[in-house]
Enzyme design. Structure first.
Site, PDB file in Angstrom:
ATOM      1  N   TYR A 143      -4.440   3.833   6.326  1.00 44.84           N
ATOM      2  CA  TYR A 143      -5.198   2.671   7.381  1.00 44.84           C
ATOM      3  C   TYR A 143      -6.389   3.183   7.879  1.00 44.84           C
ATOM      4  O   TYR A 143      -7.353   2.779   8.358  1.00 44.84           O
ATOM      5  CB  TYR A 143      -4.215   2.564   8.357  1.00 44.84           C
ATOM      6  CG  TYR A 143      -3.113   1.718   7.984  1.00 44.84           C
ATOM      7  CD1 TYR A 143      -3.139   0.235   7.737  1.00 44.84           C
ATOM      8  CD2 TYR A 143      -1.697   2.294   7.520  1.00 44.84           C
ATOM      9  CE1 TYR A 143      -1.938  -0.442   7.657  1.00 44.84           C
ATOM     10  CE2 TYR A 143      -0.740   1.456   7.175  1.00 44.84           C
ATOM     11  CZ  TYR A 143      -0.938  -0.045   7.169  1.00 44.84           C
ATOM     12  OH  TYR A 143       0.299  -0.595   6.857  1.00 44.84           O
ATOM     13  N   LYS A 196       0.714  -1.203  -0.021  1.00 40.57           N
ATOM     14  CA  LYS A 196       0.044   0.043  -0.088  1.00 40.57           C
ATOM     15  C   LYS A 196       0.757   1.245   0.008  1.00 40.57           C
ATOM     16  O   LYS A 196       2.008   1.245   0.283  1.00 40.57           O
ATOM     17  CB  LYS A 196      -0.965  -0.030   1.293  1.00 40.57           C
ATOM     18  CG  LYS A 196      -0.518  -0.352   2.576  1.00 40.57           C
ATOM     19  CD  LYS A 196       0.798   0.222   3.188  1.00 40.57           C
ATOM     20  CE  LYS A 196       0.590   2.112   3.399  1.00 40.57           C
ATOM     21  NZ  LYS A 196       1.958   2.220   4.135  1.00 40.57           N
TER      22      LYS A 196
END
Ligand code: NDP
Length: 379
Positions: free
Chosen positions: A234, A149
């Site tokens: 996140y 990510k």
């Protein structure tokens, strides 16, 4: 951090390791005080056990500190190869993880991995801007891919990556380890099953004080942005998976820069507000100047939250009934095993490229809102 330049990358084209001092253990020859290991025998044993071979690409902090050690605990996959731009890392990795010479690649000869039947999956763990090209090359080499990510710096790049994997008939997964982590999965259960009624408000924050001012995370060309790309993602994820919903619009504000030199290229911190379906109030924060790590849902019948939400060293969580209590797991092992099982069972990844693309789209909208001061719709 090592300086990275082109000449440094123009090292041995092949993996004959000419000119490198490779420990004898890599050839399976016993060294004093070391256990005899034949790397190819270990590969063959893993293959026989039905495990899929992973090659880690980009041997930095996350690959070396988390992924490679986790691959010692996986049941369905194992560390079979490495791809690196730093020749000096090779001997240590080979001897530590019993990797045969033929499974070591650099960024120039990487495409030859197509002929290597030991490698089923390439795991791209480089700075964010490099994810796109390495994922496309891995897919073109006929490998399944895990990409760290954030998936890429633009939605267009995500589309290219997804298309390349589809064309190759290979699965693409994003390194979203928290989808395999019990405390975060409990947040999903409590939120989406409405165990404490409808969520009225959800807030998430992730930040830390960043060190080395020369690192790629502070260079927009390599990172795509500051803490939002690195850790704020996140919070975006947490808000979406706890509510089971996606934002429809966003407003955002950049925080002050206490060190404008260090943060000349990227934001130091930011705050954003999502407009969610059903009128849920949702807000996120991320920072490179302040420590925080939480995911908090306020529902009709009480609050449930993680006060250490995103770390890989462990979670802490609370509901109106008390503290959550789940076993501590190795998140990366579960994540990589989960992907290996998806491949084996011919099922899509539970954290596919499309999910990475969604977050890249949301992040782009947050930055647009921050830059313009306007509310930005998220289609
Ligand atoms: P590091 O800087 O520690 O390592 C990155 C590695 O990428 C380098 O060591 C290098 O490996 C390779 N690389 C290739 N080209 C470059 C370049 N131009 N500049 C710098 N490095 C280069 O980063 P991290 O390991 O912390 O992060 C890598 C990726 O993993 C990022 O996308 C990050 O967001 C993600 N990440 C995910 C985490 C998670 O919990 N899911 C946690 C931490 C990071 P080599 O020398 O072998 O070529």
């Amino acid at each position: 951090m090592e300086s990275r330049n082109t000449s440094r990358r123009k090292f041995l084209y092949n993996v004959g390791l000419a000119g490198l001092s490779v420990p004898l253990i890599s050839s399976g020859i016993k060294c004093a005080g070391e256990k005899k290991t034949n790397p190819q025998m270990m590969i063959d044993e893993n293959k026989k056990a039905g495990k899929l071979g992973i090659a880690l690409l980009g041997l930095g902090g996350y690959a070396g500190g988390q992924l490679a050690p986790a691959l010692r605990s996986t049941e369905h996959c194992y560390l079979a190869g490495i791809v690196t731009g730093t020749p000096s890392k090779i001997p240590t990795w080979q001897s530590k993880y019993s990797i045969p010479d033929k499974n070591v690649y650099n960024y120039e000869n990487f495409d030859k991995i197509k002929d290597n039947t030991d490698i089923d999956i390439v795991y791209v763990v480089t700075p964010n801007a490099l994810h796109r090209d390495f994922v496309v090359r891995a897919a073109q080499a006929g490998k399944h891919v895990i990409c760290e990510k954030p998936m890429a710096l633009s939605v267009e790049d995500c589309d290219l990556m997804i298309a390349a994997c589809k064309k190759a008939g290979k699965l693409l997964s994003i390194g979203y380890r928290l989808h395999f982590e019990p405390y975060n999965l409990e947040m999903v259960r409590l939120g989406t099953k409405k165990i404490y009624g409808n969520i009225k408000k959800i807030s998430a924050g992730f930040g830390f004080t960043i060190g080395d001012p020369t690192q790629w995370r502070l260079k927009k060309a390599l990172s795509g942005g500051g803490p939002l790309q690195d850790v704020g993602i996140y919070c975006v994820q947490g808000i979406c998976y706890t509510t089971g919903l996606e934002p429809v619009a966003v407003t955002a504000q950049e925080g002050p820069k206490t060190n404008p030199g260090k943060f000349k290229d990227v934001e130091q911190s930011l705050t954003w507000q999502f407009e969610m379906p059903g009128g849920i109030i949702a807000e996120g924060r991320s920072s490179y100047g302040e420590g925080m790590n939480f995911l908090k849902a306020e529902a009709e019948k009480g609050t449930f939250e993680l006060t250490s939400a995103y770390s890989y060293s462990g979670q802490a969580g609370y509901t109106p009934e008390g503290a959550m209590n789940f076993p501590k797991i190795i998140q990366q092992a579960k994540q990589m095993d989960g992907f290996a099982l998806s491949i084996k069972n011919n099922q899509p990844s539970i954290v596919p490229g499309e999910l990475g693309r969604r977050d890249v789209k949301i992040i782009a909208a947050i930055y647009e809102a921050m830059g313009t001061g306007k509310k930005i719709a998220i289609n």
